[in-house]
Design an enzyme around this catalytic site. Structure first.
Site, mmCIF file in Angstrom:
data_model
loop_
_atom_site.group_PDB
_atom_site.id
_atom_site.type_symbol
_atom_site.label_atom_id
_atom_site.label_comp_id
_atom_site.label_asym_id
_atom_site.label_seq_id
_atom_site.Cartn_x
_atom_site.Cartn_y
_atom_site.Cartn_z
ATOM 1 N N GLY A 42 12.412 -4.451 -135.478
ATOM 2 C CA GLY A 42 12.943 -4.989 -134.218
ATOM 3 C C GLY A 42 12.295 -6.306 -133.813
ATOM 4 N N VAL A 43 12.496 -6.655 -132.568
ATOM 5 C CA VAL A 43 11.945 -7.906 -132.042
ATOM 6 C C VAL A 43 10.428 -7.909 -132.194
ATOM 7 C CG1 VAL A 43 11.519 -9.171 -129.889
ATOM 8 C CG2 VAL A 43 13.821 -8.348 -130.426
ATOM 9 N N LYS A 53 1.153 -12.635 -132.518
ATOM 10 C CA LYS A 53 -0.295 -12.353 -132.601
ATOM 11 C C LYS A 53 -0.915 -12.928 -133.864
ATOM 12 C CE LYS A 53 0.541 -11.274 -129.136
ATOM 13 N NZ LYS A 53 1.719 -11.057 -128.289
ATOM 14 N N ALA A 116 26.122 -1.655 -134.272
ATOM 15 C CA ALA A 116 26.828 -0.462 -133.815
ATOM 16 C C ALA A 116 27.499 -0.704 -132.472
ATOM 17 C CB ALA A 116 25.843 0.691 -133.690
ATOM 18 N N HIS A 447 -24.741 -0.440 -128.011
ATOM 19 C CA HIS A 447 -25.341 -1.730 -127.658
ATOM 20 C C HIS A 447 -25.519 -2.571 -128.916
ATOM 21 C CE1 HIS A 447 -27.823 -4.626 -125.544
ATOM 22 N NE2 HIS A 447 -28.706 -4.556 -126.544
#
Ligand code: FAD
Length: 482
Positions: A42-43, A53, A116, A447
């Protein structure tokens, strides 16, 4: 005319459609997907999330290389091989989409390449991509259908797309790097793609009709972005209306009107129009069903995704905001489960949002304007106090938590800084699980990591953050009292 049959047919193979199809198959249904692309995706994969990205990652590498001069690393002038960059992005898309094709096959899902259209509430007409208007079509009979046809870029009616006037799909093809680029619209798509081009070397101007960048986002988070980006964009013009865009012999012209009514013409090599997205509901033959749309064309559904037609569900962008891939996938899975007869509704406590600029901006749950009317304490942890942020030369970031004063529950989180999009998952989990400030404050975070800013933000609610002095106002609970 060929005839096909399916328990469930999914129209559109974006992140909503393929997630729904995969789960429906996993739940034992016989499933077909119809989409014009060769593979699912899809998109989101072909011309949205993934494509953008990849380019934003390349942009960030360039910007990090520039920042590195501050601590003694100089890589010289970057050499950009645009065709290699383009191929790299396209390869990522091919890897992901062909991977989805394999997953489709493994689940015995029938993938039909085509467009469709509903003939009625039990039949679809499917036409081939190469000859949409031909009389040759297949008819697919179904028990249930899920519409997942997504959205497309909104266009200025008076500015046809051309070599010089692009929408986001064209901009992602990065055919060349224009010397000057105007981005119309300062939403997340405009800012993300504007950042890509600016980092690749374009002189980018941004115009926005509203009086602020990213109006839906908290001002303190936007301020972190605005400070870092002030040297990247040539100019950001707010409260400016674009009247007309025209292709010229050497590029494109924008006719703009400022807030005080002053008209101006501006010339650029290219213009990117990023003014929003419209639903793909127009050519689906919805008039042959009981499906209803709102005045903008978004399909109306209940909380399971069911439309006004008993046999037809709709999910993702075609149903409206938040118009995000992860929301589409979550809605798709609910629709598949509902069709399988499970008692489910789509009711997430929060849907995270991420803007992948540098710094990234991510948030979930309540925002500053909503907090104003509630008994909420907003705690902020500036990244200047984070060891990890210092080691990354990125003390510009900010983490904040919205905490209910009485119940101490986390109700919202906002982060601006590198990796904010990764970090926001902790906020989503905390809110979904009803976590209180002590849960986060007492969970040991590794950390040195940026995630410590979330832990210390929660500790600072009690006035007990190690690296941030804040007078103690309440007693921190012990593990037993949470
Ligand atoms: P889509 O992904 O839009 O897929 C719909 C599919 O249906 C398409 O393949 C379409 O061709 C097909 N289709 C349409 N009509 C028919 C028909 N008649 N018959 C058969 N098939 C049909 N979202 C995020 O969450 N994160 C991001 O970082 C992000 N970045 C983005 C960047 C850009 C530049 C853009 C444009 C969008 C971005 N989005 C992002 C939004 C995201 O792409 C959408 O929210 C998401 O793709 C919606 O998924 P969907 O399943 O509803 O439909």
């Amino acid at each position: 005319m060929n005839s096909l049959k399916s328990d469930v047919v999914i129209i559109g193979a974006g992140p909503g459609g393929y997630a729904a199809a995969f789960l429906a198959a996993d739940l034992g249904m016989q499933v077909s997907i119809v989409d014009p692309e060769a593979h699912p995706g899809g998109v989101c994969l072909y011309r949205g999330c993934i494509a953008s990205k990849a380019l934003l990652h390349a942009a960030k590498v360039l910007s990090d290389a520039e920042d590195a001069k501050q601590f003694g690393l100089n890589f010289g002038n970057p050499q950009i091989d645009l065709s290699k960059l383009r191929n790299w992005k396209d390869d990522i898309i091919l890897k992901l989409t062909s991977g989805l094709s394999s997953l489709t096959k493994s689940r015995n899902i029938t993938y039909i390449q085509g467009y469709a259209k509903f003939r009625n509430s039990n039949e679809l007409e499917i036409r081939s991509v190469s000859d949409e208007k031909s009389d040759d079509f297949k008819v697919l009979t179904f028990q249930k259908a899920i519409i997942a046809t997504g959205s497309k870029p909104a266009h200025f009616p008076y500015a046809p797309l051309s070599e010089s006037i692009m929408d986001s799909t064209m901009a992602l093809q990065i055919k060349n790097i224009p010397k000057t680029l105007l981005v119309v619209g300062a939403g997340y798509i405009g800012l993300e793609l504007g950042s890509v081009y600016a980092n690749l070397g374009s002189e980018v101007t941004i115009v926005e009709a509203g009086d602020t960048l990213l109006p839906a986002v908290d001002r303190d988070l936007v301020a972190v972005f605005a400070k870092k980006q002030k040297n990247l964009f040539k100019e950001i013009l707010l409260s400016v209306k674009v009247e007309k865009l025209t292709q010229t012999d050497h590029g494109a012209k924008a006719q703009i009107v400022s807030e005080d009514g002053e008209e101006k013409q501006m010339f650029f090599d290219k213009i990117l129009s990023a003014i929003g997205r419209n639903p793909n509901s127009q050519f689906l033959g919805l008039e042959n069903t009981n499906v209803k749309t709102d005045e903008k064309g978004f399909i109306q559904t209940d909380e399971t995704g069911k439309t006004f037609d008993e046999n037809i569900y709709a999910i993702g962008d075609v149903t409206g905001e938040p118009m995000l891939a992860h929301a589409a996938s979550a809605q798709g899975k609910i629709a598949a489960e509902a069709i399988a007869g499970e008692n489910v509704i789509y009711a997430p406590r929060v849907v995270p949002a991420v803007i992948f600029t540098d710094p990234q901006i991510a948030w979930c749950g309540i925002t500053q304007s909503q907090a104003k009317t509630m008994d909420i304490e907003v705690v902020r942890f500036p990244w200047g106090a984070s060891g990890r942020a210092l080691t990354m030369n990125r003390t510009d970031g900010l983490t904040k938590l919205f905490i209910d004063r009485k119940s101490k529950r986390i109700l919202g989180m906002g982060i601006a800084g590198p990796e904010a999009g990764e970090m926001i998952a902790e906020g989503v989990l905390a809110i979904e699980m009803g976590a209180v400030a002590g849960d986060i404050g007492m969970s040991i975070h590794a950390h040195p990591t940026l995630s410590e800013t979330v832990m210390e933000g929660a500790e600072s609610f009690f006035g007990q953050a190690t690296h941030l002095y804040r007078p103690q106002t309440k007693t921190k609970p012990t593990k037993d009292t949470i």
